[in-house]
Motif scaffolding. Structure first.
Motif, PDB file in Angstrom:
ATOM      1  N   PRO A 294       0.826  -1.207   0.000  1.00 15.21           N
ATOM      2  CA  PRO A 294       0.000   0.000   0.000  1.00 15.21           C
ATOM      3  C   PRO A 294       0.865   1.264   0.000  1.00 15.21           C
ATOM      4  CG  PRO A 294      -0.020  -1.025   2.159  1.00 15.21           C
ATOM      5  CD  PRO A 294       0.676  -1.982   1.245  1.00 15.21           C
ATOM      6  N   CYS A 295       0.353   2.272  -0.671  1.00  7.75           N
ATOM      7  CA  CYS A 295       1.022   3.577  -0.721  1.00  7.75           C
ATOM      8  C   CYS A 295       0.186   4.577   0.060  1.00  7.75           C
ATOM      9  CB  CYS A 295       1.184   4.025  -2.171  1.00  7.75           C
ATOM     10  SG  CYS A 295       1.988   5.637  -2.378  1.00  7.75           S
ATOM     11  N   GLU A 296       0.827   5.619   0.578  1.00  5.38           N
ATOM     12  CA  GLU A 296       0.105   6.630   1.355  1.00  5.38           C
ATOM     13  C   GLU A 296      -0.920   7.386   0.519  1.00  5.38           C
ATOM     14  OE1 GLU A 296       3.220   8.999   3.097  1.00  5.38           O
ATOM     15  OE2 GLU A 296       3.128   7.860   4.965  1.00  5.38           O
ATOM     16  N   CYS A 297      -0.816   7.279  -0.811  1.00  2.07           N
ATOM     17  CA  CYS A 297      -1.788   7.947  -1.674  1.00  2.07           C
ATOM     18  C   CYS A 297      -3.105   7.188  -1.729  1.00  2.07           C
ATOM     19  CB  CYS A 297      -1.226   8.124  -3.074  1.00  2.07           C
ATOM     20  SG  CYS A 297      -1.164   6.606  -4.051  1.00  2.07           S
ATOM     21  N   GLY A 298      -3.127   5.937  -1.234  1.00  2.00           N
ATOM     22  CA  GLY A 298      -4.335   5.120  -1.255  1.00  2.00           C
ATOM     23  C   GLY A 298      -4.289   3.985  -2.256  1.00  2.00           C
ATOM     24  N   ASN A 299      -3.340   4.016  -3.196  1.00  2.00           N
ATOM     25  CA  ASN A 299      -3.190   2.938  -4.170  1.00  2.00           C
ATOM     26  C   ASN A 299      -2.258   1.856  -3.630  1.00  2.00           C
ATOM     27  OD1 ASN A 299      -4.825   4.148  -6.171  1.00  2.00           O
ATOM     28  ND2 ASN A 299      -3.111   5.403  -6.893  1.00  2.00           N
ATOM     29  N   ARG A 300      -2.057   0.838  -4.415  1.00  2.00           N
ATOM     30  CA  ARG A 300      -1.102  -0.216  -4.099  1.00  2.00           C
ATOM     31  C   ARG A 300      -0.102  -0.334  -5.246  1.00  2.00           C
ATOM     32  NH1 ARG A 300      -3.004  -3.445   0.177  1.00  2.00           N
ATOM     33  NH2 ARG A 300      -1.316  -4.924  -0.251  1.00  2.00           N
ATOM     34  N   GLY A 301       1.133  -0.649  -4.892  1.00  2.00           N
ATOM     35  CA  GLY A 301       2.139  -0.902  -5.907  1.00  2.00           C
ATOM     36  C   GLY A 301       2.637   0.324  -6.651  1.00  2.00           C
ATOM     37  N   CYS A 302       2.561   1.497  -6.032  1.00  2.00           N
ATOM     38  CA  CYS A 302       3.114   2.706  -6.661  1.00  2.00           C
ATOM     39  C   CYS A 302       4.638   2.632  -6.692  1.00  2.00           C
ATOM     40  CB  CYS A 302       2.689   3.956  -5.893  1.00  2.00           C
ATOM     41  SG  CYS A 302       0.940   4.345  -6.002  1.00  2.00           S
ATOM     42  N   ILE A 303       5.223   3.287  -7.683  1.00  2.00           N
ATOM     43  CA  ILE A 303       6.685   3.319  -7.769  1.00  2.00           C
ATOM     44  C   ILE A 303       7.291   3.898  -6.501  1.00  2.00           C
ATOM     45  CG2 ILE A 303       8.634   4.359  -8.972  1.00  2.00           C
ATOM     46  CD1 ILE A 303       7.198   4.113 -11.540  1.00  2.00           C
ATOM     47  N   GLU A 304       6.681   4.951  -5.962  1.00  2.00           N
ATOM     48  CA  GLU A 304       7.208   5.566  -4.743  1.00  2.00           C
ATOM     49  C   GLU A 304       7.257   4.573  -3.602  1.00  2.00           C
ATOM     50  OE1 GLU A 304       5.933   9.584  -3.490  1.00  2.00           O
ATOM     51  OE2 GLU A 304       5.302   8.634  -1.622  1.00  2.00           O
ATOM     52  N   ALA A 305       6.167   3.856  -3.381  1.00  2.00           N
ATOM     53  CA  ALA A 305       6.122   2.898  -2.277  1.00  2.00           C
ATOM     54  C   ALA A 305       7.148   1.789  -2.470  1.00  2.00           C
ATOM     55  CB  ALA A 305       4.714   2.309  -2.155  1.00  2.00           C
ATOM     56  N   LEU A 306       7.266   1.304  -3.702  1.00  2.00           N
ATOM     57  CA  LEU A 306       8.215   0.223  -3.974  1.00  2.00           C
ATOM     58  C   LEU A 306       9.655   0.689  -3.810  1.00  2.00           C
ATOM     59  CD1 LEU A 306       6.428  -1.252  -7.106  1.00  2.00           C
ATOM     60  CD2 LEU A 306       6.614  -2.338  -4.866  1.00  2.00           C
ATOM     61  N   CYS A 307       9.953   1.882  -4.304  1.00  2.00           N
ATOM     62  CA  CYS A 307      11.321   2.404  -4.181  1.00  2.00           C
ATOM     63  C   CYS A 307      11.715   2.635  -2.731  1.00  2.00           C
ATOM     64  CB  CYS A 307      11.453   3.718  -4.954  1.00  2.00           C
ATOM     65  SG  CYS A 307      11.680   3.544  -6.718  1.00  2.00           S
ATOM     66  N   LEU A 308      10.853   3.310  -1.988  1.00  2.00           N
ATOM     67  CA  LEU A 308      11.186   3.631  -0.600  1.00  2.00           C
ATOM     68  C   LEU A 308      11.263   2.375   0.256  1.00  2.00           C
ATOM     69  CD1 LEU A 308       9.086   6.893  -0.060  1.00  2.00           C
ATOM     70  CD2 LEU A 308      11.534   6.669  -0.561  1.00  2.00           C
ATOM     71  N   ALA A 309      10.415   1.389  -0.029  1.00  2.00           N
ATOM     72  CA  ALA A 309      10.478   0.129   0.727  1.00  2.00           C
ATOM     73  C   ALA A 309      11.788  -0.594   0.452  1.00  2.00           C
ATOM     74  CB  ALA A 309       9.287  -0.753   0.359  1.00  2.00           C
ATOM     75  N   ALA A 310      12.225  -0.580  -0.806  1.00  2.00           N
ATOM     76  CA  ALA A 310      13.487  -1.236  -1.143  1.00  2.00           C
ATOM     77  C   ALA A 310      14.663  -0.547  -0.477  1.00  2.00           C
ATOM     78  CB  ALA A 310      13.661  -1.262  -2.667  1.00  2.00           C
ATOM     79  N   VAL A 311      14.656   0.784  -0.490  1.00  2.00           N
ATOM     80  CA  VAL A 311      15.736   1.526   0.163  1.00  2.00           C
ATOM     81  C   VAL A 311      15.743   1.247   1.664  1.00  2.00           C
ATOM     82  CG1 VAL A 311      16.581   3.829   0.753  1.00  2.00           C
ATOM     83  CG2 VAL A 311      15.819   3.347  -1.573  1.00  2.00           C
ATOM     84  N   ALA A 312      14.568   1.177   2.271  1.00  2.00           N
ATOM     85  CA  ALA A 312      14.465   0.943   3.717  1.00  2.00           C
ATOM     86  C   ALA A 312      15.058  -0.395   4.123  1.00  2.00           C
ATOM     87  CB  ALA A 312      13.009   1.043   4.151  1.00  2.00           C
ATOM     88  N   ARG A 313      14.950  -1.398   3.255  1.00  2.00           N
ATOM     89  CA  ARG A 313      15.513  -2.706   3.605  1.00  2.00           C
ATOM     90  C   ARG A 313      16.938  -2.885   3.083  1.00  2.00           C
ATOM     91  NH1 ARG A 313      11.662  -4.222  -0.504  1.00  2.00           N
ATOM     92  NH2 ARG A 313      12.742  -5.113  -2.332  1.00  2.00           N
ATOM     93  N   GLY A 314      17.515  -1.782   2.548  1.00  2.00           N
ATOM     94  CA  GLY A 314      18.903  -1.820   2.107  1.00  2.00           C
ATOM     95  C   GLY A 314      19.112  -2.351   0.706  1.00  2.00           C
ATOM     96  N   ALA A 315      18.039  -2.561  -0.044  1.00  2.00           N
ATOM     97  CA  ALA A 315      18.139  -3.099  -1.400  1.00  2.00           C
ATOM     98  C   ALA A 315      18.130  -1.958  -2.409  1.00  2.00           C
ATOM     99  CB  ALA A 315      17.000  -4.080  -1.659  1.00  2.00           C
ATOM    100  N   VAL A 316      19.208  -1.190  -2.427  1.00  2.00           N
ATOM    101  CA  VAL A 316      19.264  -0.015  -3.289  1.00  2.00           C
ATOM    102  C   VAL A 316      19.200  -0.402  -4.764  1.00  2.00           C
ATOM    103  CG1 VAL A 316      20.670   1.969  -3.972  1.00  2.00           C
ATOM    104  CG2 VAL A 316      20.516   1.315  -1.563  1.00  2.00           C
ATOM    105  N   ALA A 317      19.813  -1.525  -5.125  1.00  2.00           N
ATOM    106  CA  ALA A 317      19.775  -1.969  -6.518  1.00  2.00           C
ATOM    107  C   ALA A 317      18.342  -2.247  -6.960  1.00  2.00           C
ATOM    108  CB  ALA A 317      20.644  -3.206  -6.706  1.00  2.00           C
ATOM    109  N   ASP A 318      17.540  -2.829  -6.066  1.00  2.00           N
ATOM    110  CA  ASP A 318      16.135  -3.077  -6.394  1.00  2.00           C
ATOM    111  C   ASP A 318      15.388  -1.760  -6.584  1.00  2.00           C
ATOM    112  OD1 ASP A 318      16.651  -5.754  -6.177  1.00  2.00           O
ATOM    113  OD2 ASP A 318      15.666  -6.019  -4.232  1.00  2.00           O
ATOM    114  N   ALA A 319      15.671  -0.791  -5.706  1.00  2.94           N
ATOM    115  CA  ALA A 319      15.030   0.516  -5.818  1.00  2.94           C
ATOM    116  C   ALA A 319      15.392   1.172  -7.146  1.00  2.94           C
ATOM    117  CB  ALA A 319      15.434   1.411  -4.651  1.00  2.94           C
ATOM    118  N   ALA A 320      16.656   1.076  -7.543  1.00  7.21           N
ATOM    119  CA  ALA A 320      17.102   1.673  -8.800  1.00  7.21           C
ATOM    120  C   ALA A 320      16.425   1.002  -9.988  1.00  7.21           C
ATOM    121  CB  ALA A 320      18.618   1.572  -8.928  1.00  7.21           C
ATOM    122  N   ARG A 321      16.245  -0.303  -9.916  1.00 10.06           N
ATOM    123  CA  ARG A 321      15.593  -1.010 -11.013  1.00 10.06           C
ATOM    124  C   ARG A 321      14.125  -0.600 -11.151  1.00 10.06           C
ATOM    125  NH1 ARG A 321      17.403  -5.462  -9.817  1.00 10.06           N
ATOM    126  NH2 ARG A 321      15.681  -6.359  -8.606  1.00 10.06           N
TER     127      ARG A 321
END
Length: 428
Positions: A318-345
């Motif tokens: 879920p994203c704070e905008c109310g949708n699911r699977g937004c690029i923002e949510a996916l990128c920030l989640a990847a960065v939070a878990r240390g997977a910067v390469a995933d965020a970049a992809r």
């Protein structure tokens, strides 16, 4: 050159500097190149054309004859305009240049210290403030913590306080550390008084209405919906205020720098000279600023560039905008878990979609999350764009670079919201 539209907040800034070229008469145009206007009511437009040429000229300055050739104004009109600009303190002689015949030509230059603008970047957890001269050069800066979720009144007060402290920190730039009206009709001294303040530009996360300076449902902060930030801050400070999205401000700064690079070679713009690019800002959120054909593209409702909330995973988080699977949510989640390469992809997939949709020439990356991991993001986003290009055949991949300007690019762009109207730049 990039011409950038001013909304109502920016119109107020432009009006506050109308005394720059509103007096006198008889400015004429030959109707060639970038034509000036003969009507007395539009004399300030002609002065803005001249000012813009002075701003983008090489460091050695520009002669009146060159100004006439590039603007299409008559030599007589240019002489009148430049005389007024010199009287206002906005232009000065920069020496003489040999001519092919007759006496040497007098060369003119812009006086950068004749006016200044404040740029404010209000992020979710910090504030950056810069004081810029007429060329956009930063002459003072401040940073402070900010709790954007604290509500309108505390944030407005914090922003106003930082502006006042910024001005006080530069007494040699703004005489007496004054924050107040600029134009004579407002009780001020006019822009010709060295160092006076044009106003304050504010850049912050969207969505918002830049024309009215009103915020909408800022992602994660719905309590800001409908708040008239421009008017509230203008009342608090007593100067013109313009408001825009952080990504638009950054893109504006880069577009203006591109135009200046053509004359000065400063290298502070995108370096492409093509005028179509996307600026992707990944910090505490994700958004895009779009420059198409040299013009900042905001959309009819300032909705262009809501890049972070395109859904690329239907069953995603879920994203704070109310949708699911937004690029923002996916990128920030990847960065939070240390997977910067995933965020970049993930960011690269969104960037590739954008490049395919708009046929842009360049993708620029910025924001604190990117600057903390510069190489992985540039490499990862670029790899996705390279792969897309290979599938399409012989077409070259859209290049990916770090945005020039670093952490201050948004704040500097906010100052440009006040500076660009002075130079007659309007959106196409």
């Amino acid at each position: 050159m990039a011409y950038v539209n001013s909304g109502r907040g920016e119109d107020r800034a432009a009006a506050s500097v109308a005394s720059v070229a509103a007096r006198g008469g008889g400015d004429g145009a030959t109707g060639v190149n970038r034509p000036g206007v003969n009507l007395p009511a539009l004399r300030s437009h002609n002065a803005a054309l001249v000012l813009d040429l002075l701003r983008t000229a090489d460091p050695d300055g520009i002669s009146r004859l060159e100004v006439a050739e590039r603007t299409g104004l008559t030599p007589q009109a240019v002489s009148k305009i430049t005389a007024r600009l010199r009287a206002e303190g906005l232009a000065a002689e920069a020496g003489r240049r040999a001519s092919t015949g007759g006496k040497p030509r007098t060369v003119l230059r812009l006086v950068p210290e004749a006016g200044h603008a404040v740029g404010l970047h209000l992020d979710r957890d910090e504030l950056t403030a810069v004081l810029c001269d007429l060329t956009g050069a930063v002459v003072a800066r401040r940073r402070a913590p900010l709790d954007f979720g604290a509500g309108a009144d505390p944030v407005v007060e914090a922003a106003a306080r930082e502006v006042v402290e910024l001005i006080r920190s530069a007494p040699a730039v703004i005489p007496g550390g004054q924050v107040g009206p600029l134009a004579p009709e407002q009780g001020g001294a006019g822009v010709g008084e060295t160092g006076r303040l044009l106003g304050v530009g504010v850049a912050l996360p969207g969505p918002l209405d830049h024309v009215r300076g009103v915020l909408h449902r800022v992602t994660g902060f719905p309590e800001w919906d409908g708040f008239p930030l421009r008017d509230a801050l203008a009342r608090r400070l007593g100067v013109p205020v313009a408001v825009d999205k952080d990504t638009n401000a950054a893109a504006l700064r880069l577009a203006v720098a591109d135009a200046a690079d053509a004359g000065t070679g400063t290298g502070t713009g995108t370096g492409t000279g093509t005028g179509s690019f996307a600026y992707l800002h990944l910090g505490t959120g994700l958004g895009a600023g779009l420059v198409i054909g040299g013009a900042l593209h905001r959309g009819a409702r300032t909705g262009a560039g809501e890049f972070g909330h395109q859904v690329i995973q239907l069953d995603g988080p879920p994203c704070e905008c109310g949708n699911r699977g937004c690029i923002e949510a996916l990128c920030l989640a990847a960065v939070a878990r240390g997977a910067v390469a995933d965020a970049a992809r993930v960011l690269g997939e969104g960037a590739a979609n954008l490049a395919a949709l708009l046929d842009i020439d360049l993708v620029l990356l910025g924001g604190r999350t990117v600057t903390a991991h510069e190489e992985p993001f540039v490499r990862g986003v670029g790899a996705v764009l390279d792969e897309r290009a290979r599938r399409k055949g012989p077409a070259a991949a859209v290049p990916v670079r770090l945005a020039p300007g670093g952490a201050r690019v948004v704040a500097e762009g906010a100052a440009q919201l006040l500076l660009t109207p002075l130079f007659g730049r309007a959106e196409g």
